[in-house]
Design a protein around this motif. Structure first.
Motif, PDB file in Angstrom:
ATOM      1  N   PRO A  51      11.242  20.246   2.356  1.00  0.00           N
ATOM      2  CA  PRO A  51      10.814  19.774   1.028  1.00  0.00           C
ATOM      3  C   PRO A  51      10.244  20.890   0.154  1.00  0.00           C
ATOM      4  N   ILE A  52      10.652  20.865  -1.101  1.00  0.00           N
ATOM      5  CA  ILE A  52      10.116  21.790  -2.099  1.00  0.00           C
ATOM      6  C   ILE A  52       9.085  21.070  -2.959  1.00  0.00           C
ATOM      7  N   ALA A  53       9.416  19.854  -3.385  1.00  0.00           N
ATOM      8  CA  ALA A  53       8.525  19.065  -4.239  1.00  0.00           C
ATOM      9  C   ALA A  53       8.493  17.631  -3.745  1.00  0.00           C
ATOM     10  N   VAL A  54       7.306  17.020  -3.808  1.00  0.00           N
ATOM     11  CA  VAL A  54       7.117  15.628  -3.401  1.00  0.00           C
ATOM     12  C   VAL A  54       6.323  14.916  -4.483  1.00  0.00           C
ATOM     13  N   GLN A  55       6.841  13.805  -4.965  1.00  0.00           N
ATOM     14  CA  GLN A  55       6.154  12.980  -5.949  1.00  0.00           C
ATOM     15  C   GLN A  55       6.211  11.528  -5.485  1.00  0.00           C
ATOM     16  N   VAL A  56       5.243  10.736  -5.895  1.00  0.00           N
ATOM     17  CA  VAL A  56       5.242   9.295  -5.621  1.00  0.00           C
ATOM     18  C   VAL A  56       4.940   8.575  -6.919  1.00  0.00           C
ATOM     19  N   HIS A  57       5.702   7.520  -7.203  1.00  0.00           N
ATOM     20  CA  HIS A  57       5.443   6.717  -8.390  1.00  0.00           C
ATOM     21  C   HIS A  57       5.839   5.268  -8.114  1.00  0.00           C
ATOM     22  N   ALA A  58       5.569   4.387  -9.046  1.00  0.00           N
ATOM     23  CA  ALA A  58       5.891   2.973  -8.881  1.00  0.00           C
ATOM     24  C   ALA A  58       7.391   2.796  -8.683  1.00  0.00           C
ATOM     25  N   ALA A  59       7.773   1.794  -7.892  1.00  0.00           N
ATOM     26  CA  ALA A  59       9.176   1.611  -7.542  1.00  0.00           C
ATOM     27  C   ALA A  59      10.036   1.186  -8.719  1.00  0.00           C
ATOM     28  N   ARG A 116       9.041   7.295  -3.069  1.00  0.00           N
ATOM     29  CA  ARG A 116       8.809   8.696  -2.729  1.00  0.00           C
ATOM     30  C   ARG A 116      10.001   9.476  -3.253  1.00  0.00           C
ATOM     31  N   HIS A 117       9.719  10.454  -4.063  1.00  0.00           N
ATOM     32  CA  HIS A 117      10.768  11.222  -4.727  1.00  0.00           C
ATOM     33  C   HIS A 117      10.636  12.666  -4.258  1.00  0.00           C
TER      34      HIS A 117
END
Length: 278
Positions: A154-162, A144-145
């Motif tokens: 929070p302003i922006a939330v991104q999720v990607h592979a670890a 979770r970035h």
């Protein structure tokens, strides 16, 4: 802080069925941010407050869709609303609106000018979907970035592979952050964001000097509060109170992002309601 008559009254939720239910003050904040009934098609019969309470119950307890208590609407109805709000951007817009209200209530301008960025690696389950191995944290799952303002909202939330390194995942987060908060000119981060590649990307985005690396002082042992970085860590701690985020149970990254955004909405609404009644 010791419990007193004042604080006991402020945090009393005895009227709710579950601790996760929205209070009346929180519902007044959330209700205007939900979409109105459609002008065409069948009339809406579901109670949106019941839908929100069911989603927040899942968020707080981490239960499966089918395990939602029978006092709530059918789980398929709740599920359909969640997916519709996720795909239509309702949850994201709710987070943005609550962030603006939080900043204004704190006496700040609506648009942030400084932010912090960090990531959190979490394990995934046997569910299919993108995942990877974070060698630094020794975790197989996703990251979770997030980018937050100085209040920790929070302003922006991104999720990607670890297995995506912080400096490689950061550009998408920073781009989303600048779309929502174009006045940000300073961005605090840890040493994982060092590198010429990220600086070149920031130059392309028009903020070449925004990144400020906050490193741990040399020779420091044990826990240390680091300048500005602690704000992002506190936000992750707030979000992690929701058991749905203890692991990433979702098949899709879109659902992972939506649950993280809902966790942000949850603590922002509670903070606003608490401060308003203080």
């Amino acid at each position: 802080m010791a419990c007193s008559e004042t604080t006991r009254e402020k945090y009393n939720r005895s009227s709710a069925r579950y601790e996760s239910d929205l209070s009346d003050e929180e519902w007044l904040l959330v209700e205007p941010l939900l979409p109105p009934p459609a002008k065409l098609g069948r009339r809406r019969t579901a109670d949106l407050r019941e839908i929100c309470d069911a989603i927040h119950y899942m968020l707080a307890t981490g239960c499966q869709w089918r395990a939602i208590p029978k006092c709530f609407p059918p789980f398929t109805t709740v599920q359909n609303y969640f997916y519709a709000w996720r795909d239509d951007g309702v949850i994201e817009r709710m987070m943005d609106a609550l962030r603006t209200l939080t900043r204004e209530q704190a006496g700040r301008s609506a648009e942030p000018t400084a932010a912090g960025i960090d990531s959190q690696s979490v394990k995934t389950t046997e569910m299919a979907g993108p995942s990877g191995y974070d060698a630094g944290k020794k975790i197989k799952g996703r990251k979770r970035h997030i980018a937050v303002d100085v209040e920790g909202t929070p302003i922006a939330v991104q999720v990607h592979a670890a297995d995506v390194q912080d400096r490689d995942g950061a550009p998408d987060v920073i781009l989303e952050m600048l779309e929502k908060a174009p006045e940000v000119t300073r961005l605090w981060a840890d040493s994982g964001y060092k590198g010429e590649k990220l600086r070149k990307k920031l130059a392309e985005l028009g903020v070449p000097e925004a990144l400020e690396i906050v490193e741990r002082p040399k020779g420091t042992k044990g826990f240390t509060v680091l300048y500005r970085r602690w704000v992002v860590e506190r936000t992750f701690a707030w979000m992690s109170r929701c058991r749905r985020l203890a692991k990433d149970f979702e098949r899709t990254l879109a659902s992972s992002v939506a649950w993280a955004q809902l966790a942000a909405c949850r603590f922002l609404a509670r903070r606003l309601a608490r401060d308003a009644s203080a």
